[in-house]
Design a protein around this motif. Structure first.
Motif, PDB file in Angstrom:
ATOM      1  N   GLY A 128       0.789  -1.238   0.000  1.00 22.46           N
ATOM      2  CA  GLY A 128       0.000   0.000   0.000  1.00 22.46           C
ATOM      3  C   GLY A 128       0.813   1.275   0.000  1.00 22.46           C
ATOM      4  N   PRO A 129       1.538   1.559  -1.096  1.00 22.89           N
ATOM      5  CA  PRO A 129       2.296   2.815  -1.141  1.00 22.89           C
ATOM      6  C   PRO A 129       1.369   4.008  -0.956  1.00 22.89           C
ATOM      7  CG  PRO A 129       2.417   1.648  -3.255  1.00 22.89           C
ATOM      8  CD  PRO A 129       1.621   0.802  -2.328  1.00 22.89           C
ATOM      9  N   GLY A 130       1.880   5.045  -0.298  1.00 23.78           N
ATOM     10  CA  GLY A 130       1.071   6.203   0.090  1.00 23.78           C
ATOM     11  C   GLY A 130       0.848   7.229  -1.003  1.00 23.78           C
ATOM     12  N   PHE A 131       0.424   6.773  -2.179  1.00 24.45           N
ATOM     13  CA  PHE A 131       0.127   7.717  -3.252  1.00 24.45           C
ATOM     14  C   PHE A 131      -1.108   8.530  -2.901  1.00 24.45           C
ATOM     15  CE2 PHE A 131       1.578   3.944  -5.999  1.00 24.45           C
ATOM     16  CZ  PHE A 131       2.911   4.249  -5.812  1.00 24.45           C
ATOM     17  N   ASP A 132      -1.114   9.785  -3.295  1.00 26.30           N
ATOM     18  CA  ASP A 132      -2.280  10.655  -3.110  1.00 26.30           C
ATOM     19  C   ASP A 132      -3.121  10.576  -4.380  1.00 26.30           C
ATOM     20  OD1 ASP A 132      -4.141  12.675  -2.829  1.00 26.30           O
ATOM     21  OD2 ASP A 132      -2.683  14.197  -2.239  1.00 26.30           O
ATOM     22  N   PRO A 133      -4.287   9.902  -4.318  1.00 30.01           N
ATOM     23  CA  PRO A 133      -5.097   9.742  -5.527  1.00 30.01           C
ATOM     24  C   PRO A 133      -5.624  11.064  -6.081  1.00 30.01           C
ATOM     25  CG  PRO A 133      -6.260   8.883  -3.604  1.00 30.01           C
ATOM     26  CD  PRO A 133      -4.884   9.277  -3.147  1.00 30.01           C
ATOM     27  N   ALA A 134      -5.644  12.112  -5.261  1.00 32.22           N
ATOM     28  CA  ALA A 134      -6.118  13.418  -5.728  1.00 32.22           C
ATOM     29  C   ALA A 134      -5.056  14.149  -6.545  1.00 32.22           C
ATOM     30  CB  ALA A 134      -6.538  14.274  -4.535  1.00 32.22           C
ATOM     31  N   ARG A 135      -3.814  13.702  -6.456  1.00 34.66           N
ATOM     32  CA  ARG A 135      -2.717  14.357  -7.188  1.00 34.66           C
ATOM     33  C   ARG A 135      -2.370  13.538  -8.418  1.00 34.66           C
ATOM     34  NH1 ARG A 135       2.282  15.585  -3.985  1.00 34.66           N
ATOM     35  NH2 ARG A 135       2.620  16.949  -5.747  1.00 34.66           N
ATOM     36  N   ARG A 136      -2.552  14.143  -9.558  1.00 33.82           N
ATOM     37  CA  ARG A 136      -2.248  13.474 -10.816  1.00 33.82           C
ATOM     38  C   ARG A 136      -0.765  13.098 -10.848  1.00 33.82           C
ATOM     39  NH1 ARG A 136      -1.094  15.574 -16.186  1.00 33.82           N
ATOM     40  NH2 ARG A 136      -1.739  13.993 -17.664  1.00 33.82           N
ATOM     41  N   LYS A 137      -0.471  11.884 -11.205  1.00 32.20           N
ATOM     42  CA  LYS A 137       0.897  11.367 -11.338  1.00 32.20           C
ATOM     43  C   LYS A 137       1.692  11.381 -10.028  1.00 32.20           C
ATOM     44  CE  LYS A 137       1.222  13.257 -15.996  1.00 32.20           C
ATOM     45  NZ  LYS A 137       2.032  14.117 -16.844  1.00 32.20           N
ATOM     46  N   ASP A 138       1.006  11.350  -8.892  1.00 31.10           N
ATOM     47  CA  ASP A 138       1.700  11.421  -7.603  1.00 31.10           C
ATOM     48  C   ASP A 138       2.739  10.312  -7.444  1.00 31.10           C
ATOM     49  OD1 ASP A 138       2.036  12.652  -4.982  1.00 31.10           O
ATOM     50  OD2 ASP A 138       1.166  10.797  -4.192  1.00 31.10           O
TER      51      ASP A 138
END
Length: 162
Positions: free
Chosen positions: A60-70
């Motif tokens: 579960g990497p902590g990517f921010d789904p609200a940020r495009r290409k995070d």
């Protein structure tokens, strides 16, 4: 026999400590690899193990789904028992980008790595320098931030940040 452990750490929802038997739970892939070693010349080996992408995606990497290409700002740092380190970008292993078939090898030439720990294998690398043996830690890092660029003043060149 004592089993080696690797720690998955950093910006992960589910950090973990894994052994080679734990890594056998993921789909296994094979890579026949030839690479140039600075100390012993050309090496030829057959590795098996799960893809690094599958193991890290499961944590579960902590990517921010609200940020495009995070996910493109995330780095992966790998450390071995001998003190060697390697850094990869998330984009190298992500199927939507480079999709490199990087393995966490659990066998080399048919020999299990239970006691020594998994090995990082980058079949696409010509040189074996990023093949890290006896992995102890894999750290996923997306926590660094770059300052926002200062707005340009018309008629003046903008200065680069120090």
């Amino acid at each position: 026999m004592t089993l080696a452990h690797i720690a998955l750490a950093g910006d992960l929802a589910r950090p973990a400590r894994l052994t080679v038997p734990d890594l056998l739970r993921w789909p296994q892939h094979r890579a026949d690899v030839s690479f140039e070693c600075a100390t012993s010349g050309i090496q030829h080996h057959r590795f098996t193990g799960p893809r690094l992408y599958d193991v890290l995606a499961g944590a579960g990497p902590g990517f921010d789904p609200a940020r495009r290409k995070d996910r493109l700002r995330f780095l992966i740092a790998v450390t071995g028992t001998d003190g060697h380190h390697a850094v990869l970008s998330w984009a190298e292993i992500d199927p939507d980008f480079a999709a490199a078939p990087v393995l966490l090898a659990v066998t080399v030439d048919g020999t299990p790595l239970d006691a020594t720990g998994p090995q990082l294998v980058l079949p696409q690398d010509r040189c074996g320098a990023r093949h890290i043996s006896g992995i102890t830690v894999i750290r996923v890092d997306g926590g660094y931030r770059f300052p926002a660029p200062a707005p340009a003043t018309p008629g003046h060149a903008s200065a680069a940040a120090p």
